[in-house]
Design an enzyme around this catalytic site. Structure first.
Site, PDB file in Angstrom:
ATOM      1  N   SER A 122       0.476  -1.220  -0.266  1.00 39.95           N
ATOM      2  CA  SER A 122      -0.124  -0.450  -0.125  1.00 39.95           C
ATOM      3  C   SER A 122       0.985   1.625  -0.268  1.00 39.95           C
ATOM      4  O   SER A 122       2.244   1.026   0.385  1.00 39.95           O
ATOM      5  CB  SER A 122      -1.005  -0.502   0.897  1.00 39.95           C
ATOM      6  OG  SER A 122      -1.488   1.444   1.196  1.00 39.95           O
ATOM      7  N   TYR A 149      -0.824   0.281  10.387  1.00 42.88           N
ATOM      8  CA  TYR A 149      -1.704  -0.471   9.048  1.00 42.88           C
ATOM      9  C   TYR A 149      -0.565  -0.738   7.721  1.00 42.88           C
ATOM     10  O   TYR A 149      -0.233  -1.307   7.842  1.00 42.88           O
ATOM     11  CB  TYR A 149      -3.315   0.175   8.337  1.00 42.88           C
ATOM     12  CG  TYR A 149      -3.532  -0.520   6.797  1.00 42.88           C
ATOM     13  CD1 TYR A 149      -3.765  -1.924   6.632  1.00 42.88           C
ATOM     14  CD2 TYR A 149      -3.220   0.349   5.703  1.00 42.88           C
ATOM     15  CE1 TYR A 149      -3.847  -2.440   4.896  1.00 42.88           C
ATOM     16  CE2 TYR A 149      -3.084   0.059   5.155  1.00 42.88           C
ATOM     17  CZ  TYR A 149      -3.632  -1.156   4.161  1.00 42.88           C
ATOM     18  OH  TYR A 149      -3.402  -2.010   2.890  1.00 42.88           O
ATOM     19  N   LYS A 153       2.160  -3.536   6.682  1.00 44.73           N
ATOM     20  CA  LYS A 153       2.281  -3.500   5.137  1.00 44.73           C
ATOM     21  C   LYS A 153       4.267  -3.236   5.114  1.00 44.73           C
ATOM     22  O   LYS A 153       4.590  -4.002   4.208  1.00 44.73           O
ATOM     23  CB  LYS A 153       1.763  -2.631   4.523  1.00 44.73           C
ATOM     24  CG  LYS A 153       0.334  -2.737   4.366  1.00 44.73           C
ATOM     25  CD  LYS A 153      -0.086  -3.960   3.352  1.00 44.73           C
ATOM     26  CE  LYS A 153      -1.918  -4.276   3.464  1.00 44.73           C
ATOM     27  NZ  LYS A 153      -2.044  -5.932   3.053  1.00 44.73           N
TER      28      LYS A 153
HETATM   29  N1  UFG Z   1     -12.988  10.896   2.268  1.00 43.90           N
HETATM   30  C1  UFG Z   1     -14.102  11.980   2.057  1.00 43.90           C
HETATM   31  N2  UFG Z   1     -15.725  10.843   2.493  1.00 43.90           N
HETATM   32  C2  UFG Z   1     -15.241  10.038   2.941  1.00 43.90           C
HETATM   33  C3  UFG Z   1     -14.574   8.913   2.698  1.00 43.90           C
HETATM   34  C4  UFG Z   1     -13.442   9.133   1.705  1.00 43.90           C
HETATM   35  O1  UFG Z   1     -13.703  13.329   1.972  1.00 43.90           O
HETATM   36  O2  UFG Z   1     -16.773   9.889   3.279  1.00 43.90           O
HETATM   37  C5  UFG Z   1     -11.497  11.361   1.318  1.00 43.90           C
HETATM   38  C6  UFG Z   1     -10.565  11.626   2.234  1.00 43.90           C
HETATM   39  O3  UFG Z   1      -9.964  12.053   3.038  1.00 43.90           O
HETATM   40  C7  UFG Z   1      -9.804  11.200   1.134  1.00 43.90           C
HETATM   41  C8  UFG Z   1     -10.421  10.690   0.131  1.00 43.90           C
HETATM   42  O4  UFG Z   1     -11.777  10.768   0.097  1.00 43.90           O
HETATM   43  O5  UFG Z   1      -8.904  12.339   1.444  1.00 43.90           O
HETATM   44  C9  UFG Z   1     -10.054   8.968   0.065  1.00 43.90           C
HETATM   45  O6  UFG Z   1     -10.505   8.144   1.248  1.00 43.90           O
HETATM   46  P1  UFG Z   1     -10.177   6.814   0.704  1.00 43.90           P
HETATM   47  O7  UFG Z   1     -11.219   6.312   1.914  1.00 43.90           O
HETATM   48  O8  UFG Z   1     -11.486   6.244  -0.718  1.00 43.90           O
HETATM   49  O9  UFG Z   1      -9.146   6.217   0.392  1.00 43.90           O
HETATM   50  P2  UFG Z   1      -7.959   6.391   1.658  1.00 43.90           P
HETATM   51  O10 UFG Z   1      -6.607   7.450   0.359  1.00 43.90           O
HETATM   52  O11 UFG Z   1      -8.186   6.886   2.929  1.00 43.90           O
HETATM   53  O12 UFG Z   1      -7.023   4.878   1.822  1.00 43.90           O
HETATM   54  C10 UFG Z   1      -6.237   4.670   0.648  1.00 43.90           C
HETATM   55  C11 UFG Z   1      -6.388   2.498   0.387  1.00 43.90           C
HETATM   56  C12 UFG Z   1      -5.944   2.690   2.206  1.00 43.90           C
HETATM   57  C13 UFG Z   1      -4.871   3.110   2.563  1.00 43.90           C
HETATM   58  C14 UFG Z   1      -4.929   4.624   1.999  1.00 43.90           C
HETATM   59  C15 UFG Z   1      -3.049   5.122   2.278  1.00 43.90           C
HETATM   60  O13 UFG Z   1      -8.074   2.377   0.810  1.00 43.90           O
HETATM   61  O14 UFG Z   1      -5.990   1.031   2.451  1.00 43.90           O
HETATM   62  O15 UFG Z   1      -5.006   5.104   0.615  1.00 43.90           O
HETATM   63  O16 UFG Z   1      -2.392   4.723   1.289  1.00 43.90           O
HETATM   64  F1  UFG Z   1      -4.326   2.487   3.695  1.00 43.90           F
END
Ligand code: UFG
Length: 349
Positions: A122, A149, A153
């Site tokens: 990741s 997490y 990894k």
């Molecule tokens: N976001 C919102 N509202 C929500 C959900 C997400 O504003 O309800 C935003 C988050 O703050 C982020 C973006 O949308 O800026 C993407 O969020 P996600 O939760 O879809 O994905 P992440 O980037 O947080 O997570 C991904 C992977 C994880 C990994 C992470 C860091 O899903 O497994 O990238 O590499 F750990």
């Protein structure tokens, strides 16, 4: 007879989102995907291209049985806990499942003489590390995970690399950025429970299934104030796994490779694209930042091209969101309230 001309590949965690799409890609390329999964978060319905071996990666005997029964030649390892927030509350579980499970899997591979591995890593292994917004991340960037997490990894990657040096295992760790979209067939797609990812939550909000979307902060140092992420289509990710399995690497080599689209979009841009694809607004409100969210994650994908010969093919944001909308409008499994929401939507139209 199963189509298995290139041999059996154990797909640990193959009933999950990325695992199922990879099993499909393996089958299409002439492998037999043997899905090894405890179905704790994966779906039985997602196992369609080969047998299911029901088991847990922490169970050495179950792994040995599955590998012997199907004459497994290589392993792709997805089985892990993935919720970043939960890893902060329960680091013990994440180390036990993710690092313990990987250690057990590596021992089982060694006992059986299986010497090729592709590992689900990741972008969470990188910290924010003083990067500016829209500055891409190459594989040699500082590793400073912001969550347990990410720690697990990185620990798995190091354990795998050490198995290469000590025992000749050849392995590729794929560091995913933001996996999204679904297979256009509608047979498999994303179905996390609980769902925490932006694209499915934005679509759910527009479909009236669940709450309005909360945007986690609009005061970041980015062009529109919301976080930037590199979204990559799950079928491009699946193809990267097949490429990683087949890459011409020296015995004992370990490669860690970023997998992203090489373009970043803000939360507001994703919301706008979802609204366009659905032809309806995405109800949303700006809320507080979510703990641990880095402002910007953008992959440098040069190494993926050089080492794997891989480039993204279907990872335009429009393609990703279009395929996600198709899946979320009629998911083949998961999403318990969706049918009723769709019925209510068409009744009110
Ligand atoms: N976001 C919102 N509202 C929500 C959900 C997400 O504003 O309800 C935003 C988050 O703050 C982020 C973006 O949308 O800026 C993407 O969020 P996600 O939760 O879809 O994905 P992440 O980037 O947080 O997570 C991904 C992977 C994880 C990994 C992470 C860091 O899903 O497994 O990238 O590499 F750990």
């Amino acid at each position: 007879m199963e189509k298995s001309g290139k041999g059996a590949v154990l797909v640990a965690g193959g009933a999950g989102y990325i695992g199922a799409h990879t099993a499909q890609a393996l089958h299409a390329q002439g492998y037999l995907p043997v899905v090894f999964d405890n179905l704790s978060s994966g779906a039985r319905e997602a196992v369609r291209w080969g047998p299911l071996a029901h088991g847990d990666v922490r169970d050495a005997a179950a792994l040995a049985d599955a590998m012997a029964k199907h004459d497994v030649q290589a392993v792709i390892h997805f089985a892990s806990l993935i919720e970043v927030g939960r890893s902060v509350a329960r680091p013990d579980l994440f180390w036990e499942h993710n690092v313990g499970g990987t250690a057990t899997l590596l021992q089982a591979m060694r006992a059986r003489g299986v010497r090729r591995l592709v590992f689900s890593s990741s972008a969470a292994v990188y910290g924010q590390g003083g990067r500016g917004p829209l500055e891409s991340i190459a594989e040699h960037a500082a590793k400073d995970p912001a969550s347990p997490y990410g720690d697990t990894k990185l620990a798995c990657e190091r354990l795998i690399a050490a198995h290469g040096r000590a025992f000749g295992l050849t392995a590729v760790a794929l560091r995913y950025f933001n996996a999204a979209g679904a297979d256009p067939s509608g047979l498999i797609g994303e179905a996390h429970a609980p769902e925490t990812h932006l694209i499915p939550l934005a679509i759910a909000a527009a479909l009236g299934d669940g709450k309005a979307l909360t945007v986690f902060g609009d005061d970041f140092d980015t062009p529109d104030g919301t976080c930037l992420r590199d979204y990559v289509h799950v079928n491009d990710l699946a193809a990267a796994h097949v490429a990683a399995l087949e890459a011409p690497l020296a015995e004992g080599a370990f490669e860690a490779v970023n997998i992203g689209a090489g373009r970043a979009y803000s939360v507001f841009e994703v919301i706008a694209e979802a609204a366009r694809a659905l032809g309806r607004p995405v109800p949303h409100a700006v809320g507080a930042r979510r703990e641990g969210d880095p402002p910007s994650l953008l992959a440098d994908v040069a190494r993926a091209r050089a080492v794997l010969g891989w480039t993204p093919k279907v990872s335009g944001l429009d393609e990703i969101v279009r395929d996600a909308v198709r899946w979320e409008s009629a998911p083949a499994y998961g999403r318990p309230g969706r049918k009723a929401a769709m019925a209510a939507l068409s009744a009110s139209a």
